[in-house]
Scaffold this motif. Structure first.
Motif, PDB file in Angstrom:
ATOM      1  N   LEU A  20       0.728  -1.222  -0.115  1.00 10.31           N
ATOM      2  CA  LEU A  20       0.030  -0.004   0.002  1.00 10.31           C
ATOM      3  C   LEU A  20       0.783   1.245   0.054  1.00 10.31           C
ATOM      4  N   PHE A  21       0.330   2.255  -0.710  1.00  9.82           N
ATOM      5  CA  PHE A  21       1.213   3.604  -0.805  1.00  9.82           C
ATOM      6  C   PHE A  21      -0.143   4.719  -0.650  1.00  9.82           C
ATOM      7  N   GLU A  22       0.347   5.844  -0.366  1.00 11.96           N
ATOM      8  CA  GLU A  22      -0.509   7.126  -0.441  1.00 11.96           C
ATOM      9  C   GLU A  22      -0.420   7.592  -1.856  1.00 11.96           C
ATOM     10  N   PRO A  23      -1.602   7.474  -2.324  1.00  8.21           N
ATOM     11  CA  PRO A  23      -1.689   7.871  -3.949  1.00  8.21           C
ATOM     12  C   PRO A  23      -1.688   9.337  -4.012  1.00  8.21           C
ATOM     13  N   LYS A  24      -1.317  10.091  -5.138  1.00  5.32           N
ATOM     14  CA  LYS A  24      -1.288  11.199  -5.341  1.00  5.32           C
ATOM     15  C   LYS A  24      -2.659  12.068  -5.540  1.00  5.32           C
ATOM     16  N   ALA A  25      -2.770  13.263  -5.042  1.00  2.00           N
ATOM     17  CA  ALA A  25      -4.094  13.823  -4.938  1.00  2.00           C
ATOM     18  C   ALA A  25      -3.910  15.116  -5.927  1.00  2.00           C
ATOM     19  N   PRO A  26      -4.566  15.458  -6.786  1.00  2.00           N
ATOM     20  CA  PRO A  26      -5.550  14.426  -7.391  1.00  2.00           C
ATOM     21  C   PRO A  26      -5.089  13.307  -8.211  1.00  2.00           C
ATOM     22  N   LEU A  27      -5.732  12.482  -8.275  1.00  2.00           N
ATOM     23  CA  LEU A  27      -5.121  11.117  -8.664  1.00  2.00           C
ATOM     24  C   LEU A  27      -4.974  11.262 -10.527  1.00  2.00           C
ATOM     25  N   PHE A  28      -5.942  12.005 -11.039  1.00  2.00           N
ATOM     26  CA  PHE A  28      -5.714  12.429 -12.391  1.00  2.00           C
ATOM     27  C   PHE A  28      -6.350  13.500 -12.722  1.00  2.00           C
ATOM     28  N   ARG A  29      -5.813  14.389 -13.678  1.00  2.00           N
ATOM     29  CA  ARG A  29      -6.287  15.476 -14.285  1.00  2.00           C
ATOM     30  C   ARG A  29      -6.499  15.294 -15.892  1.00  2.00           C
ATOM     31  N   ASP A  30      -7.338  15.749 -16.704  1.00  2.00           N
ATOM     32  CA  ASP A  30      -7.550  15.557 -18.128  1.00  2.00           C
ATOM     33  C   ASP A  30      -6.557  16.461 -18.723  1.00  2.00           C
ATOM     34  N   PRO A  31      -5.462  16.417 -19.334  1.00  4.46           N
ATOM     35  CA  PRO A  31      -4.448  17.418 -19.969  1.00  4.46           C
ATOM     36  C   PRO A  31      -4.955  18.101 -20.815  1.00  4.46           C
ATOM     37  N   ILE A  32      -5.966  17.773 -21.660  1.00  6.35           N
ATOM     38  CA  ILE A  32      -6.480  18.780 -22.721  1.00  6.35           C
ATOM     39  C   ILE A  32      -7.794  19.543 -22.388  1.00  6.35           C
ATOM     40  N   TYR A  33      -8.671  18.934 -21.999  1.00  4.81           N
ATOM     41  CA  TYR A  33      -9.869  19.914 -21.550  1.00  4.81           C
ATOM     42  C   TYR A  33     -10.040  19.993 -20.254  1.00  4.81           C
ATOM     43  N   ASP A  34      -9.422  19.385 -19.257  1.00  4.44           N
ATOM     44  CA  ASP A  34      -9.233  19.316 -17.753  1.00  4.44           C
ATOM     45  C   ASP A  34     -10.706  19.478 -17.279  1.00  4.44           C
ATOM     46  N   VAL A  91     -17.789   3.469   5.510  1.00  2.00           N
ATOM     47  CA  VAL A  91     -17.433   4.697   6.077  1.00  2.00           C
ATOM     48  C   VAL A  91     -16.272   4.982   5.068  1.00  2.00           C
ATOM     49  N   CYS A  92     -15.870   6.413   4.871  1.00  2.00           N
ATOM     50  CA  CYS A  92     -14.814   6.565   4.031  1.00  2.00           C
ATOM     51  C   CYS A  92     -14.034   7.837   4.549  1.00  2.00           C
ATOM     52  N   ASP A  93     -12.766   7.670   4.990  1.00  2.00           N
ATOM     53  CA  ASP A  93     -11.944   8.812   5.473  1.00  2.00           C
ATOM     54  C   ASP A  93     -10.895   9.260   4.049  1.00  2.00           C
ATOM     55  N   ARG A  94     -11.487  10.378   3.691  1.00  2.00           N
ATOM     56  CA  ARG A  94     -10.736  10.710   2.464  1.00  2.00           C
ATOM     57  C   ARG A  94      -9.483  11.418   2.670  1.00  2.00           C
ATOM     58  N   ASN A  95      -9.163  11.860   3.672  1.00  2.00           N
ATOM     59  CA  ASN A  95      -7.935  12.674   4.034  1.00  2.00           C
ATOM     60  C   ASN A  95      -6.671  11.821   4.307  1.00  2.00           C
ATOM     61  N   HIS A  96      -6.960  10.316   4.631  1.00  2.00           N
ATOM     62  CA  HIS A  96      -5.711   9.420   4.975  1.00  2.00           C
ATOM     63  C   HIS A  96      -6.230   8.152   4.246  1.00  2.00           C
ATOM     64  N   VAL A  97      -5.356   8.120   3.132  1.00  2.00           N
ATOM     65  CA  VAL A  97      -5.815   7.051   1.936  1.00  2.00           C
ATOM     66  C   VAL A  97      -4.373   6.162   1.756  1.00  2.00           C
ATOM     67  N   GLN A  98      -4.576   5.013   1.979  1.00  2.00           N
ATOM     68  CA  GLN A  98      -3.601   3.902   1.632  1.00  2.00           C
ATOM     69  C   GLN A  98      -4.077   3.088   0.444  1.00  2.00           C
ATOM     70  N   PHE A  99      -3.436   2.798  -0.641  1.00  2.00           N
ATOM     71  CA  PHE A  99      -3.874   2.499  -1.741  1.00  2.00           C
ATOM     72  C   PHE A  99      -3.022   1.493  -2.679  1.00  2.00           C
ATOM     73  N   SER A 100      -3.427   0.403  -3.096  1.00  2.00           N
ATOM     74  CA  SER A 100      -2.742  -0.217  -4.418  1.00  2.00           C
ATOM     75  C   SER A 100      -3.428  -1.055  -5.290  1.00  2.00           C
TER      76      SER A 100
END
Length: 316
Positions: free
Chosen positions: A2-16, A299-308
């Protein structure tokens, strides 16, 4: 690991304007794909034309979700002109990929337009065969979700805008022919139903525009509402507002929710009827968080995310 994902995870580079994400494993490439509504947030807009004329965008990850690469858009046009594709639902079933995508003809400048759900099939996620529109409960249906509720029995939930914007359901055994069952979640208007199985129950996530609605079920038919999640602003970059239209992936014992935000829209602006959007208000970002079940409640803790998204054993 598990790792801490980048935030935001993704932004569209053309139209955003990446919105309405769905995640699927590409068996041929052995990469993860996020398919999303490619809203044209940075384009010149008249009315709500920026949410129309949209294609389905592609972001892929070859490193277990650590980084995401924009790969372009899918070619789904089946009739002349520039048309609108929203909210893809993609599943692997019966030896191929099935897509159920919302469709609007042309580029309307307002919301007064017909909508339908189209069916496509593919062997590789790139090349899609148009199978046709679905005959459902009205001519204003969007946001399909499909889940195999029992072996060989597939159920679809979708938003019917002609019937109070409730979630209606249909059933199929071949993924081509669907029998409408009728309304299933009717406690409030909403969109974007998403169903998955986790921790011994069926769960449905919806978007009532006040965070995300949560429902639990033992049979994928009768749904018990719970408290909304992703209602309170988060602290990660681009996550300081409500979560919207989500997809949930159950992977290696974890349930991950992929959702989008409008990072620069305040609660006051969002609920103001006369609010005029600029580009900074239209832009959107995709985020990920983990869902957990505590004492029978999601429940969902959006501030502390571990992910893989790493695999212990790759699927066949």
């Amino acid at each position: 690991m598990l790792f801490e994902p980048k935030a935001p995870l993704f932004r569209d580079p053309i139209y955003d304007g990446a919105a309405d994400p769905t995640i699927i494993w590409n068996r041929e490439e052995k990469t993860w794909w996020i398919l999303y509504t490619n809203r044209r947030a940075s384009a010149v807009s008249h009315g709500v034309s920026y949410v129309h004329g949209t294609k389905i965008g592609i972001a892929s990850s070859a490193d277990g979700g650590r980084s995401w690469l924009y790969r372009g858009t899918l070619e789904l046009e089946f009739e002349r002109g520039t048309n609108t594709f929203w909210a893809p639902e993609v599943i692997w079933a019966k030896g191929q990929y099935h897509m159920y995508v919302s469709y609007v003809q042309g580029i309307p400048q307002d919301w007064n337009c017909g909508r339908k759900i189209l069916h496509y099939t593919s062997n590789n996620l790139w090349d899609w065969r148009f199978e046709g529109p679905l005959a459902l409960s009205s001519d204003r249906v969007i946001d399909a979700c499909v889940f195999e509720v029992r072996p060989g029995e597939y159920k679809m939930w979708y938003k019917d805008e002609d019937h109070h914007s409730y979630s209606y359901a249909a059933v199929s055994h071949d993924l081509y022919h669907w029998e409408v069952l009728g309304p299933e979640v009717t406690d409030r208007d909403h969109e974007g139903p998403n169903v998955f199985r986790f921790a011994g129950s069926f769960w449905m996530i919806t978007d009532p525009w006040h965070g995300l609605g949560v429902y639990r079920s033992d049979d994928a038919e009768h749904w018990e509402p719970q408290e909304n999640i992703l209602r309170e602003p988060g602290t990660r970059p681009d996550d300081g507002t409500i979560g919207a239209h989500a997809d949930v992936l159950v992977h290696e014992g974890h349930a991950y929710i992929f959702y989008f935000t409008h990072p620069e829209v305040s609660e006051e602006q969002r609920t103001h009827e006369g609010f005029v959007q600029e580009y900074r208000h239209r832009r959107s970002s995709i985020q990920v968080a983990e869902l957990k079940v505590e004492n029978g409640h999601m429940v969902c803790d959006r501030n502390h995310v571990q992910f893989s998204l790493d695999w212990e054993h790759l699927p066949e």
